[in-house]
Design a protein around this motif. Sequence first.
Motif, PDB file in Angstrom:
ATOM      1  N   PHE A 179      45.336  34.381  35.810  1.00  0.00           N
ATOM      2  CA  PHE A 179      46.746  33.996  35.637  1.00  0.00           C
ATOM      3  C   PHE A 179      46.990  32.497  35.720  1.00  0.00           C
ATOM      4  O   PHE A 179      48.112  32.064  35.963  1.00  0.00           O
ATOM      5  N   ARG A 180      45.933  31.710  35.562  1.00  0.00           N
ATOM      6  CA  ARG A 180      46.112  30.278  35.819  1.00  0.00           C
ATOM      7  C   ARG A 180      47.158  29.645  34.911  1.00  0.00           C
ATOM      8  O   ARG A 180      47.784  28.661  35.280  1.00  0.00           O
ATOM      9  N   ASP A 181      47.365  30.218  33.713  1.00  0.00           N
ATOM     10  CA  ASP A 181      48.344  29.614  32.802  1.00  0.00           C
ATOM     11  C   ASP A 181      49.633  30.435  32.696  1.00  0.00           C
ATOM     12  O   ASP A 181      50.461  30.175  31.832  1.00  0.00           O
ATOM     13  N   TRP A 182      49.789  31.426  33.563  1.00  0.00           N
ATOM     14  CA  TRP A 182      51.016  32.232  33.534  1.00  0.00           C
ATOM     15  C   TRP A 182      52.135  31.498  34.282  1.00  0.00           C
ATOM     16  O   TRP A 182      51.894  30.901  35.327  1.00  0.00           O
ATOM     17  N   PRO A 183      53.393  31.611  33.789  1.00  0.00           N
ATOM     18  CA  PRO A 183      54.510  31.093  34.583  1.00  0.00           C
ATOM     19  C   PRO A 183      54.629  31.903  35.880  1.00  0.00           C
ATOM     20  O   PRO A 183      54.390  33.129  35.869  1.00  0.00           O
ATOM     21  N   LEU A 184      54.975  31.208  36.948  1.00  0.00           N
ATOM     22  CA  LEU A 184      55.090  31.861  38.267  1.00  0.00           C
ATOM     23  C   LEU A 184      56.002  33.092  38.194  1.00  0.00           C
ATOM     24  O   LEU A 184      55.734  34.115  38.822  1.00  0.00           O
ATOM     25  N   ALA A 185      57.079  32.983  37.408  1.00  0.00           N
ATOM     26  CA  ALA A 185      58.066  34.066  37.325  1.00  0.00           C
ATOM     27  C   ALA A 185      57.457  35.377  36.824  1.00  0.00           C
ATOM     28  O   ALA A 185      57.923  36.463  37.168  1.00  0.00           O
ATOM     29  N   ASP A 186      56.382  35.297  36.023  1.00  0.00           N
ATOM     30  CA  ASP A 186      55.770  36.505  35.463  1.00  0.00           C
ATOM     31  C   ASP A 186      54.793  37.176  36.428  1.00  0.00           C
ATOM     32  O   ASP A 186      54.434  38.342  36.239  1.00  0.00           O
ATOM     33  N   LEU A 187      54.350  36.426  37.448  1.00  0.00           N
ATOM     34  CA  LEU A 187      53.281  36.941  38.313  1.00  0.00           C
ATOM     35  C   LEU A 187      53.698  38.174  39.102  1.00  0.00           C
ATOM     36  O   LEU A 187      52.875  39.029  39.414  1.00  0.00           O
ATOM     37  N   ALA A 188      55.006  38.259  39.426  1.00  0.00           N
ATOM     38  CA  ALA A 188      55.479  39.390  40.232  1.00  0.00           C
ATOM     39  C   ALA A 188      55.191  40.722  39.534  1.00  0.00           C
ATOM     40  O   ALA A 188      54.978  41.735  40.181  1.00  0.00           O
ATOM     41  N   ARG A 189      55.163  40.702  38.192  1.00  0.00           N
ATOM     42  CA  ARG A 189      54.954  41.943  37.443  1.00  0.00           C
ATOM     43  C   ARG A 189      53.515  42.114  36.955  1.00  0.00           C
ATOM     44  O   ARG A 189      53.227  43.038  36.195  1.00  0.00           O
ATOM     45  N   ALA A 190      52.615  41.237  37.389  1.00  0.00           N
ATOM     46  CA  ALA A 190      51.225  41.314  36.916  1.00  0.00           C
ATOM     47  C   ALA A 190      50.587  42.626  37.369  1.00  0.00           C
ATOM     48  O   ALA A 190      50.780  43.062  38.510  1.00  0.00           O
ATOM     49  N   THR A 191      49.855  43.271  36.469  1.00  0.00           N
ATOM     50  CA  THR A 191      49.250  44.571  36.782  1.00  0.00           C
ATOM     51  C   THR A 191      47.778  44.397  37.191  1.00  0.00           C
ATOM     52  O   THR A 191      47.153  43.387  36.863  1.00  0.00           O
ATOM     53  N   PRO A 192      47.223  45.410  37.867  1.00  0.00           N
ATOM     54  CA  PRO A 192      45.792  45.351  38.216  1.00  0.00           C
ATOM     55  C   PRO A 192      44.911  45.162  36.981  1.00  0.00           C
ATOM     56  O   PRO A 192      43.932  44.415  37.034  1.00  0.00           O
ATOM     57  N   ALA A 193      45.256  45.804  35.865  1.00  0.00           N
ATOM     58  CA  ALA A 193      44.423  45.657  34.658  1.00  0.00           C
ATOM     59  C   ALA A 193      44.433  44.205  34.188  1.00  0.00           C
ATOM     60  O   ALA A 193      43.395  43.656  33.817  1.00  0.00           O
ATOM     61  N   GLN A 194      45.617  43.582  34.221  1.00  0.00           N
ATOM     62  CA  GLN A 194      45.692  42.181  33.788  1.00  0.00           C
ATOM     63  C   GLN A 194      44.926  41.267  34.741  1.00  0.00           C
ATOM     64  O   GLN A 194      44.290  40.302  34.316  1.00  0.00           O
ATOM     65  N   ALA A 195      44.966  41.576  36.035  1.00  0.00           N
ATOM     66  CA  ALA A 195      44.296  40.729  37.032  1.00  0.00           C
ATOM     67  C   ALA A 195      42.793  40.929  37.032  1.00  0.00           C
ATOM     68  O   ALA A 195      42.051  40.146  37.627  1.00  0.00           O
TER      69      ALA A 195
END
Length: 395
Positions: A179-195
């Motif tokens: 997620f290094r280039d994701w906006p902070l606002a999107d991180l709350a919804r990050a899924t295990p598959a994406q991580a």
Amino acid sequence: MTRRRVSVFGATGSIGGNTLDLIGRAPDSYDVIALSGGRNVALLADLARRHNAQIAVTAYDDCLPALRDHLAGSGIDCAAGAGAIVAAAERPADWVMSAIVGAAGLAPGMAALKQGATLALANKESLVTAGTLLMETAKRHGAIVLPVDSEHSAVFQALIGEDIATVERIVITASGGAFRDWPLADLARATPAQASSHPNWDMGQRITIDSASMFNKALELIETHEFFGIAPERIEPLIHPESMIHAMVGFVDGGIMAHVGPPDMRHAIGFALHWPERRALPVERLDFAALGQFTFRAPDEARYPALRLAREVMQAGGLSGAVFNGAKERALDAFIDGDLGFLEMAPVVEETLTAMAGDALLSGQMTLDTVAETDHLARVRAGEAIRARQSKRQD
Ligand code: NAD
Ligand code: MG
């Protein structure tokens, strides 16, 4: 050349597989003693047959019948359970790879040190939960611990022939994870598959998610402090998206030694396997002109609270590392199970550290038992914090 007796704990994982890849390239040089794994008993049995191991051990009792079936007719012993893994680590060996993921890696590593084996340590959780105990045990038994984490292998290599007292700083690099280039606002919804997809390294799921949250780097700061005895304020995390420089050691004269190589764990594993010699390894050779440039950026500690928590843990010392790791493992389980948001892992760990700060257990001695007890309590407390968040959501 005399054959070396080797055991690999966590043989079915990413580090274990890479270790056996190297061992399998020189089968006349090694006698494989013990291999351990988890639920993937078909793979464990296959590895045990291919490397002609003496014993294969699964961590889970209910997996023993299947493991036995897979090994039928091979003459290879099999066993199950955490105690059986420790017993396998007590079998005489010259070199033992500690590549179980999580706090479960500590006890077999300790057993290997007590029989005087050289311990190749990928299991960073051993140093985070019980660094003092592990390093003192090694000393007492004349055993050697060699770091296998790429950053720590890099620091170890940069320190060859150097006096640790002349080290001014250690820079530990981080890719920044998924997620290094994701906006902070999107991180709350990050899924295990994406991580679970890493930009540079191919690793087990848990460490890959820990890379995205920087909990992996937090563990590594503590690991650096425990292994090299360097003061926390001299250890700096640095984002380096290319993952080519693994670590840098700065000395009092201003000189800096950087360790550079492709993101392939077989370098660090092979270095530990052949140490104190250097031997040829099947890793890519870098073409710097083709790479063009290396870039760096400071990690944002607001985005990665795990880094701040690691500093607090290093300051507190003692058993607080076991609290930190136990709570982190519990929070990670909850994230993987969909019970906790990506950004909620750090608050759960922080709440657990706060809740347990005054606990009498933490001011006691560090033994395998107190570490296990602390780990257990931290998971219970973290579980309470997770449930409190869930019920708040349902209100
Ligand atoms: P992985 O998930 O690929 O493999 C983990 C291994 O541990 C498997 O063999 C699994 O069966 C076993 N295992 C899991 N839970 C267990 C338990 N409770 N008891 C006994 N065995 C258990 O993990 P990995 O990526 O190979 O990482 C292993 C260790 O090495 C971790 O501590 C990780 O932080 C560290 N590490 C990994 C890398 C990497 O590139 N993969 C790099 C640096 C450090
Ligand atoms: Mg690492």
